[in-house]
Design an enzyme around this catalytic site. Structure first.
Site, PDB file in Angstrom:
ATOM      1  N   TYR A 139      13.605  31.384   5.296  1.00  0.00           N
ATOM      2  CA  TYR A 139      12.435  32.181   5.482  1.00  0.00           C
ATOM      3  C   TYR A 139      12.360  32.255   6.906  1.00  0.00           C
ATOM      4  O   TYR A 139      12.675  31.689   7.830  1.00  0.00           O
ATOM      5  CB  TYR A 139      11.106  31.408   5.024  1.00  0.00           C
ATOM      6  CG  TYR A 139      11.062  31.400   3.542  1.00  0.00           C
ATOM      7  CD1 TYR A 139      10.725  32.572   3.057  1.00  0.00           C
ATOM      8  CD2 TYR A 139      10.916  30.198   2.982  1.00  0.00           C
ATOM      9  CE1 TYR A 139      10.645  32.558   1.467  1.00  0.00           C
ATOM     10  CE2 TYR A 139      10.592  30.077   1.477  1.00  0.00           C
ATOM     11  CZ  TYR A 139      10.502  31.223   1.003  1.00  0.00           C
ATOM     12  OH  TYR A 139      10.238  31.144  -0.345  1.00  0.00           O
ATOM     13  N   LYS A 161       1.059  -1.172   0.054  1.00  0.00           N
ATOM     14  CA  LYS A 161      -0.278  -0.049   0.114  1.00  0.00           C
ATOM     15  C   LYS A 161       1.040   1.315   0.052  1.00  0.00           C
ATOM     16  O   LYS A 161       2.040   1.195   0.462  1.00  0.00           O
ATOM     17  CB  LYS A 161      -0.939   0.235   1.361  1.00  0.00           C
ATOM     18  CG  LYS A 161      -0.262   0.004   2.529  1.00  0.00           C
ATOM     19  CD  LYS A 161      -1.172  -0.071   3.741  1.00  0.00           C
ATOM     20  CE  LYS A 161      -0.558  -0.069   5.193  1.00  0.00           C
ATOM     21  NZ  LYS A 161      -1.231  -0.049   6.243  1.00  0.00           N
TER      22      LYS A 161
END
Length: 368
Positions: free
Chosen positions: A264, A38
Site C-alpha cells: 500500500y 494477566k
C-alpha cells in the site's frame, strides 16, 4: 516442533518451568511465589500457563481485571488469584468467584466493604497497595491512619497482604531511587503492623527486583516477564528461555525489477532487482504499521529478512533477495532468533508490547 503450515504461536511449557525454577533459585524456600498471568499470560494462553504454574508449585496468581480471574476459575484453577486493578462494578463477581482484590484507594476500600457487607462476608481477604514512587495506583503513607480506622470499623474484610511496585528495578542507574522505594515500603509496613491486630504478609519485588534486590523479597515475590523468558537485561536474558515462538510461512514469492513498488501507498520502491516473500500475518495479528520499510526483521533458514513496504492488515512482505527459500517455507517472526526484545527494537518498543499484542486469532499451540 512441527513446521508451521499456518501462522501459530507456539507456547513451550518446559521453558516456562525452566524460568520458574531459575527465579525460585533466587529466593528463600520460605518466600512465596506469585505468577502474573494477566493479558492472556502476556499474550500466550492464560489457562495453560496458570495450570502449569500450579503444577510446578506457584503459591499465587495475579490478573489485571476480574474477568481474567473468572476465566481461570472456570478452568478449574483453585489457588489464590489477586486482581490487580479491580473496578467497583465487578466487586460482586470478585466475591462470588473467590478472587482477592487489590484495594488501592479510599473509594475502592469503601465500595468493597459495602459489597462484602451485602454478601455477608467475614474477614474476606483483600490486599492493600501503597504507592512508593511509581505514581500509578496505591494509597500514600499519609493515608494509613484513615485506612486503619476504616478497617477497625468492620469485620467484613481482612488485609491479607501489603504490597507496592518497584518503578525501575531493572535500571542500575536508578538504584538510589529503588532503594528509596524499598525504604518507604519498610516504613509503611512497620506502621501498618503496629496499627492492625494481625500481621499481613508483604510483597514488593517484580522480576528485576527478584534478580537485583534480594532485600526486597519480603514474604512473596511477583514475576511476569521473567516467567515468559526475559530478564530485562542482556546478561540476565541468557538465564531465561523465551516460552513463545511466533511462526508463519511464505505464501508467495515475487521477483521485482528496479523501480517497482511493494504494498500500500507504494511505501517501498526497489533500487535494483529483488526477491520478496509475502507472509500471512499483519497488523490484525499484532504486527503493527510501525514495522515495515526496514523496521523489523524475521528469520528464514537462519537468516534475517527485513520487513519492507507498509504492514497490511493480514500480510507483511519481506526482502529475501539473499536468502534461498521457497513458497511454503517456515518463517520465525520472533522466538529465540530474533527474540521478542530484538523484534521490538525495530519499532522502538519493548518485548511486553510485542508479546501482549499478538491477536487472539493467531492459533495457540501448546508444547510440553
Amino acid at each position: 516442533m512441527a513446521k508451521a503450515q499456518e501462522t501459530v504461536l507456539e507456547i513451550n511449557l518446559n521453558a516456562l518451568e525452566h524460568n520458574y525454577r531459575y527465579l525460585k533459585s533466587k529466593i528463600s524456600s520460605k518466600t512465596k511465589f506469585l505468577g502474573v498471568v494477566k493479558a492472556y499470560a502476556y499474550g500466550s494462553d492464560a489457562v495453560a500457563i496458570a495450570q502449569k504454574l500450579v503444577t510446578v508449585g506457584a503459591d499465587y496468581l495475579a490478573v489485571a481485571y476480574t474477568e481474567e480471574g473468572v476465566a481461570l476459575r472456570n478452568a478449574g484453577i483453585k489457588i489464590p488469584i489477586l486482581v490487580l486493578h479491580p473496578q467497583i462494578v465487578s466487586f460482586d463477581t470478585i466475591i462470588e468467584r473467590c478472587l482477592e482484590p487489590n484495594i488501592y484507594s479510599e473509594r475502592i476500600l469503601t465500595a468493597f466493604i459495602t459489597a462484602a457487607e451485602r454478601h455477608q462476608q467475614k474477614n474476606y481477604p483483600v490486599h492493600l497497595k501503597f504507592n512508593t514512587g511509581l505514581n500509578r495506583l496505591g494509597f500514600n503513607a499519609h493515608d494509613i491512619s484513615k485506612i486503619t480506622r476504616k478497617l477497625a470499623e468492620t469485620s467484613t474484610i481482612k488485609v491479607l497482604s501489603i504490597f507496592s511496585h518497584l518503578a525501575a528495578s531493572e535500571d542500575i542507574n536508578e538504584k538510589e531511587f529503588t532503594l528509596s522505594q524499598i525504604k518507604s515500603f519498610h516504613e509503611i509496613c512497620t506502621q501498618i503492623d503496629a496499627a492492625l491486630p494481625y500481621i499481613p504478609f508483604k510483597h514488593l519485588a517484580n522480576t528485576s527486583g527478584i534478580i537485583n534486590y534480594p532485600e526486597a523479597h519480603f514474604d512473596m515475590v511477583r514475576s511476569g516477564i521473567g516467567l515468559y523468558g526475559f530478564g530485562n537485561d542482556p546478561i540476565e536474558d541468557k538465564n531465561f528461555i523465551p516460552i513463545v515462538t511466533l511462526k508463519t510461512n511464505i505464501s508467495q514469492i515475487h521477483y521485482l525489477e528496479a523501480n517497482e513498488s511493494v504494498g500500500y501507498n507504494r511505501a517501498f520502491t526497489s533500487n535494483s532487482p529483488i526477491k520478496t516473500a509475502t507472509l500471512p500475518l499483519g497488523h490484525a495479528d499484532g504486527i503493527g504499521r510501525e514495522y515495515g520499510n526496514g523496521k523489523g526483521v524475521v528469520c528464514i533458514h537462519g537468516h534475517y529478512a527485513p520487513i519492507i513496504g507498509n504492514t497490511c492488515m493480514d500480510m507483511i512482505m519481506v526482502d529475501v533477495t539473499a536468502i534461498g527459500c521457497h513458497e511454503g517455507d517456515e518463517v520465525i517472526v520472533f522466538g529465540e532468533k530474533p527474540t521478542a526484545t530484538e523484534f521490538a527494537q525495530g519499532a522502538n518498543t519493548i518485548s511486553y508490547e510485542v508479546l501482549t499484542g499478538i491477536s487472539q486469532r493467531v492459533k495457540r499451540v501448546i508444547i510440553e
